[in-house]
Write a protein that holds these residues in place. Structure first.
Motif, PDB file in Angstrom:
ATOM      1  N   UNK A 255       0.830  -1.206   0.000  1.00 46.66           N
ATOM      2  CA  UNK A 255       0.000   0.000   0.000  1.00 46.66           C
ATOM      3  C   UNK A 255       0.866   1.258   0.000  1.00 46.66           C
ATOM      4  N   UNK A 256       1.945   1.246   0.758  1.00 47.29           N
ATOM      5  CA  UNK A 256       2.848   2.401   0.784  1.00 47.29           C
ATOM      6  C   UNK A 256       3.542   2.579  -0.562  1.00 47.29           C
ATOM      7  N   UNK A 257       3.915   1.482  -1.191  1.00 43.13           N
ATOM      8  CA  UNK A 257       4.515   1.547  -2.521  1.00 43.13           C
ATOM      9  C   UNK A 257       3.515   2.114  -3.532  1.00 43.13           C
ATOM     10  N   UNK A 258       2.257   1.674  -3.435  1.00 40.66           N
ATOM     11  CA  UNK A 258       1.215   2.190  -4.338  1.00 40.66           C
ATOM     12  C   UNK A 258       1.041   3.695  -4.174  1.00 40.66           C
ATOM     13  N   UNK A 259       1.071   4.158  -2.937  1.00 35.03           N
ATOM     14  CA  UNK A 259       0.953   5.593  -2.679  1.00 35.03           C
ATOM     15  C   UNK A 259       2.127   6.358  -3.270  1.00 35.03           C
ATOM     16  N   UNK A 260       3.317   5.759  -3.204  1.00 32.49           N
ATOM     17  CA  UNK A 260       4.506   6.410  -3.763  1.00 32.49           C
ATOM     18  C   UNK A 260       4.430   6.482  -5.284  1.00 32.49           C
ATOM     19  N   UNK A 261       3.940   5.421  -5.921  1.00 30.06           N
ATOM     20  CA  UNK A 261       3.764   5.440  -7.379  1.00 30.06           C
ATOM     21  C   UNK A 261       2.817   6.557  -7.774  1.00 30.06           C
ATOM     22  N   UNK A 262       1.718   6.676  -7.036  1.00 32.76           N
ATOM     23  CA  UNK A 262       0.728   7.717  -7.308  1.00 32.76           C
ATOM     24  C   UNK A 262       1.325   9.108  -7.103  1.00 32.76           C
ATOM     25  N   UNK A 263       2.095   9.287  -6.025  1.00 38.45           N
ATOM     26  CA  UNK A 263       2.715  10.579  -5.742  1.00 38.45           C
ATOM     27  C   UNK A 263       3.709  10.966  -6.835  1.00 38.45           C
ATOM     28  N   UNK A 264       4.475  10.008  -7.320  1.00 36.78           N
ATOM     29  CA  UNK A 264       5.435  10.291  -8.386  1.00 36.78           C
ATOM     30  C   UNK A 264       4.723  10.706  -9.677  1.00 36.78           C
ATOM     31  N   UNK A 265       3.598  10.059  -9.961  1.00 35.79           N
ATOM     32  CA  UNK A 265       2.833  10.423 -11.152  1.00 35.79           C
ATOM     33  C   UNK A 265       2.277  11.839 -11.023  1.00 35.79           C
ATOM     34  N   UNK A 266       1.660  12.132  -9.886  1.00 36.65           N
ATOM     35  CA  UNK A 266       0.985  13.422  -9.714  1.00 36.65           C
ATOM     36  C   UNK A 266       1.951  14.579  -9.494  1.00 36.65           C
ATOM     37  N   UNK A 267       2.967  14.348  -8.663  1.00 37.13           N
ATOM     38  CA  UNK A 267       3.859  15.449  -8.281  1.00 37.13           C
ATOM     39  C   UNK A 267       5.032  15.637  -9.241  1.00 37.13           C
ATOM     40  N   UNK A 268       5.518  14.530  -9.828  1.00 38.73           N
ATOM     41  CA  UNK A 268       6.716  14.606 -10.665  1.00 38.73           C
ATOM     42  C   UNK A 268       6.471  14.233 -12.118  1.00 38.73           C
ATOM     43  N   UNK A 269       5.232  13.816 -12.437  1.00 41.62           N
ATOM     44  CA  UNK A 269       4.927  13.347 -13.794  1.00 41.62           C
ATOM     45  C   UNK A 269       5.886  12.229 -14.199  1.00 41.62           C
ATOM     46  N   UNK A 270       6.151  11.321 -13.259  1.00 44.78           N
ATOM     47  CA  UNK A 270       7.160  10.274 -13.421  1.00 44.78           C
ATOM     48  C   UNK A 270       6.531   8.906 -13.175  1.00 44.78           C
ATOM     49  N   UNK A 271       6.736   7.972 -14.105  1.00 42.12           N
ATOM     50  CA  UNK A 271       6.203   6.620 -13.966  1.00 42.12           C
ATOM     51  C   UNK A 271       7.270   5.716 -13.355  1.00 42.12           C
ATOM     52  N   UNK A 272       6.927   5.076 -12.249  1.00 45.74           N
ATOM     53  CA  UNK A 272       7.833   4.126 -11.609  1.00 45.74           C
ATOM     54  C   UNK A 272       7.133   2.794 -11.424  1.00 45.74           C
ATOM     55  N   UNK A 273       7.870   1.710 -11.561  1.00 50.37           N
ATOM     56  CA  UNK A 273       7.333   0.403 -11.208  1.00 50.37           C
ATOM     57  C   UNK A 273       7.383   0.252  -9.690  1.00 50.37           C
ATOM     58  N   UNK A 274       6.843  -0.853  -9.173  1.00 54.83           N
ATOM     59  CA  UNK A 274       6.798  -1.032  -7.722  1.00 54.83           C
ATOM     60  C   UNK A 274       8.163  -0.948  -7.067  1.00 54.83           C
ATOM     61  N   UNK A 275       9.137  -1.677  -7.634  1.00 55.15           N
ATOM     62  CA  UNK A 275      10.491  -1.646  -7.088  1.00 55.15           C
ATOM     63  C   UNK A 275      11.069  -0.237  -7.159  1.00 55.15           C
TER      64      UNK A 275
END
Length: 396
Positions: A255-275
């Motif tokens: 769940x924390x990883x999912x939140x980080x993926x979402x934050x990177x998309x919204x705040x940095x316009x950056x796509x990251x995988x789970x790792x």
């Protein structure tokens, strides 16, 4: 032996193969510290893995190069080996489990490798790769437990230290340990004051458990959305380097990883995988004492399947309170939905779904109403719940 000279040599060798990814200042993700991102998700293959693979392959003898290389991977390592081998004019064969996503199979082929699909799981593909290595004389390129692979990953630390002064900490995702071994060894040789923190997911805590218990341990199984670091057992070399040079390791949840993926998309316009988002999750959720510190998080990769991404975003929205669902028990009579909608609207939320459910309620005339909403955060959800209760509605 891993030496600093070898890491500098790797940096020179890799100049024509990899992309030097510039640090990015991150805003709105971790307000308590000065956070920078090392976006290896923007690497040529979408992952840092090509660094270690390319240096390992470049260091092969002429005879080894002539026979070609073999690797086993269901993801980023496969693509790194394929690209590195092709750049060096060497043939490569990648053993993949036949359950691997078509997109990853095609991407591996696209970088010039031959693909051998093996029935079963990763372990079956690994055994097949070792068998073919013995039969055909290929050189096996290990994904993490190899000194040259580790040296290649260490070039990331050289770039970070060259780009940014006065770094307090580098936060690194950990699977088998190749990435953090290279970064930790290199950073500690050049600037010993820099703290190196590792991050694993709770569903694949092999290195975490091994370090805590002072011996290499193998997990029975791994289960996490961060498939890039879902490793059952760390390597002998990487376990030693982590013990010697890493300051601490922490766990994050899916769940924390999912939140980080979402934050990177919204705040940095950056796509990251789970790792790739694991290190960012650790900073977001205060896994280390980083308040007021200058911190670099490694975004190790961005190769996430589109269908997986949609599920992760949905999970991240729920985890952060941006999407929520309430089950309300009420009497089945006209006007109830109108009152509930008014209360939610007055609180500034948006209703995205309404589901009427009959069930075992206290009243014979009772029913359940499930309301799905777009909300700001958990405080907003609690405001709505209290407003509904204030007007006599029962939140289940």
């Amino acid at each position: 032996m891993l030496t600093l000279d070898k890491v500098f040599n790797a940096q020179s060798v890799l100049k024509k193969i990899i992309r030097e990814t510039p640090l990015v200042r991150a805003y709105g993700i971790a307000p308590d510290c000065e956070l920078y991102l090392k976006p290896e998700n923007l690497q040529i293959t979408g992952s840092f893995k090509v660094r270690g693979s390319a240096y390992k392959i470049a260091m092969l003898s002429d005879e080894e190069k002539q026979k070609g290389v073999i690797a086993c991977s269901a993801g980023n390592h496969a693509q790194g080996v394929a690209l590195a081998a092709t750049k060096n004019g060497i043939s490569s064969l990648i053993c993949l489990p036949d359950t691997a996503p078509i997109s990853k199979v095609e991407a591996t082929k696209g970088f010039g490798a031959q693909v051998c699909l093996v029935p079963g799981c990763y372990d079956d593909a690994y055994e097949k790769a070792l068998s073919l290595k013995e039969q055909e004389g290929y050189t096996f390129v290990h994904p993490f437990d190899d000194e040259n692979v580790i040296a290649g990953q260490g070039t990331i630390a050289l770039e970070i230290l060259n780009d940014l002064d006065n770094i307090d900490a580098i936060v690194v995702p950990v699977g088998g340990g190749g990435l953090i071994s290279g970064i930790a060894y290199t950073a500690k040789q050049i600037r010993p004051s820099v703290k190196i923190y590792g991050v694993q997911v709770a569903g694949a805590a092999s290195m975490y458990n091994s370090v805590k218990h002072s011996q290499i341990e193998c997990l029975d199984s791994v289960h996490t959305i961060a498939d890039g670091i879902a490793v059952k057992q760390p390597g002998e070399n990487t376990f030693r380097y982590v013990n010697d040079y890493v300051d601490d390791i922490a766990l994050v949840t899916d769940d924390e990883v999912s939140s980080a993926i979402l934050a990177l998309i919204e705040k940095q316009k950056m796509i990251a995988e789970g790792a790739g988002a694991a290190a960012v999750a650790a900073v977001m959720f205060d896994k280390f004492a980083l308040k007021g510190k200058r911190v670099v998080s490694i975004v190790s990769g961005g190769n996430i399947d589109v269908t997986s991404l949609s599920r992760v975003i949905e999970r991240g929205l729920f985890q952060s309170g941006r999407s929520s669902s309430l089950l309300i028990e009420l009497l089945d009579k006209p006007g109830q939905l109108k009152d509930i909608s008014r209360i939610i609207a007055d609180c500034g939320a948006n209703v995205t779904g309404v589901h009427y459910e009959k069930g075992n309620t206290e009243s014979v005339n009772g029913c359940f109403l499930r309301i799905e909403m777009e909300t700001r955060d958990y405080a907003h959800v609690h405001l709505i719940m209290e407003s509904l209760r204030a007007e006599g509605f029962k939140i289940v």
